[in-house]
Scaffold this active site. Structure first.
Site, PDB file in Angstrom:
ATOM      1  N   GLU A  57       0.799  -1.212  -0.180  1.00  0.00           N
ATOM      2  CA  GLU A  57      -0.163   0.693  -0.210  1.00  0.00           C
ATOM      3  C   GLU A  57       0.319   1.334   0.466  1.00  0.00           C
ATOM      4  OE1 GLU A  57      -0.452  -2.360   1.732  1.00  0.00           O
ATOM      5  OE2 GLU A  57      -2.598  -3.460   1.229  1.00  0.00           O
ATOM      6  N   HIS A 108     -14.655  -0.414   2.247  1.00  0.00           N
ATOM      7  CA  HIS A 108     -14.533  -1.429   3.589  1.00  0.00           C
ATOM      8  C   HIS A 108     -13.519  -0.750   4.663  1.00  0.00           C
ATOM      9  CE1 HIS A 108     -13.992  -4.720   0.010  1.00  0.00           C
ATOM     10  NE2 HIS A 108     -15.076  -5.221   1.450  1.00  0.00           N
TER      11      HIS A 108
END
Length: 311
Positions: A57, A108
């Site tokens: 990420e 999410h």
């Protein structure tokens, strides 16, 4: 009445593909979650403009920053926990400090991630993102608002964070909905108290307001999709009318929408405020509906709590 539910993530993916057909500078990056984030829709149509960086990420954010420096408009997706937490340093120092044109669309968020549990339930992402200079923070409540928020992000020059729900949601707004960066929306007018919310909890608050009406309580409901920059004027005006404010969010009450509203009113029109959300705690594993009930975020539990507060 049973409502028809729509995948907000699918709406995001479809909107990305639509924008990709219009603007060839739009590129999409993902961290090996394109099926979950629905960026796979864009990837299928524009494979040469889609980049899966893998489970990395921090690389995801810095790669997007580099593409932005070349004139591309990168949309970056992964789970909210990984986007806001694992890559916070890269977002702050590489994207926002340099004021780069990167769009972070994180899915999410909140306890509705469900069975994945506390490690994947971002209850701090809004707090983390709104604390960074040069960052816009948006929390859409349904498919139409998601679509229009993503379209806004594509046109806006600068960093944007959009939290996209994992859960399927009913339509609240129709095709006439227009996203407004500077203006919150009064969904229902009222006089006894103001309830401010956004995202997945908006539909719960709307249903809660209907329940409260049966008990003689007339609640004003305000949808605040833009947490930063927040619409101070609408919040203050409503607080002056009702003199009682409640905030509801699928997020920690520390640093999120509730805190933002408290900041506005404490400085401009101090009134009694109650923040409803997760407390100073982690989430837990369970069905999303069960968790919404457990944390007091569904219409039934909100109705009970608000009646108790009023009485």
């Amino acid at each position: 009445m049973e409502r028809t539910l729509k995948s907000v993530r699918n709406e995001y993916g479809q909107t990305l593909a639509e924008l990709g057909r219009i603007n060839k500078n739009i590129v999409v990056l993902d961290a090996d979650l394109s099926c979950s984030t629905q960026t796979k829709i864009f990837a299928k149509e524009f494979p040469d403009r889609f980049f899966n960086v893998g489970i990395a990420e921090q690389d995801l954010m810095t790669t997007a920053a580099g593409l932005a420096c070349t004139g591309k408009i990168p949309f970056v997706s992964t789970f909210a926990m990984f986007a806001s937490g694992r890559a916070w340093d890269q977002i702050r120092n590489t994207i926002c400090y340099s004021d780069l044109n990167v769009k972070i669309c994180a899915t999410h968020g909140g306890i509705t991630v469900g069975e994945d549990g506390a490690s994947h339930q971002a209850l701090e992402d809004i707090s983390l993102m709104r604390s960074i200079p040069n960052m816009i923070v948006i929390v859409p409540a349904d498919a139409a608002e998601t679509r229009e928020a993503v379209k806004f992000a594509a046109e806006y020059i600068g960093a944007v964070y959009i939290r996209i729900a994992r859960t399927n949601l009913p339509d609240i707004f129709d095709d006439s909905y227009k996203f407004n960066l500077k203006k919150a929306m009064i969904v229902k007018e009222g006089s006894d108290l103001t309830v401010i919310t956004n995202g997945e909890t908006l539909i719960e608050v709307i249903d809660c307001a209907e329940n409260l009406k049966k008990h003689g309580i007339n609640a004003e409901v305000i949808n605040v999709p833009v947490v930063k920059p927040i619409d101070k004027e609408t919040i203050i005006k409503s607080a002056m009318k009702t003199n009682r404010v409640i905030t509801v969010e699928n997020h920690s009450i520390i640093g999120g929408l509730g805190s933002a509203v408290c900041e506005v009113l404490s400085e401009n029109y101090p009134v009694k405020i109650t923040r409803i959300g997760t407390k100073d705690e982690f989430g837990q594993s369970g069905n999303s509906k069960e968790l919404m009930n457990f944390y007091g975020l569904n219409a039934l539990q909100l109705t009970k709590e608000i009646i108790g507060l009023i009485q």
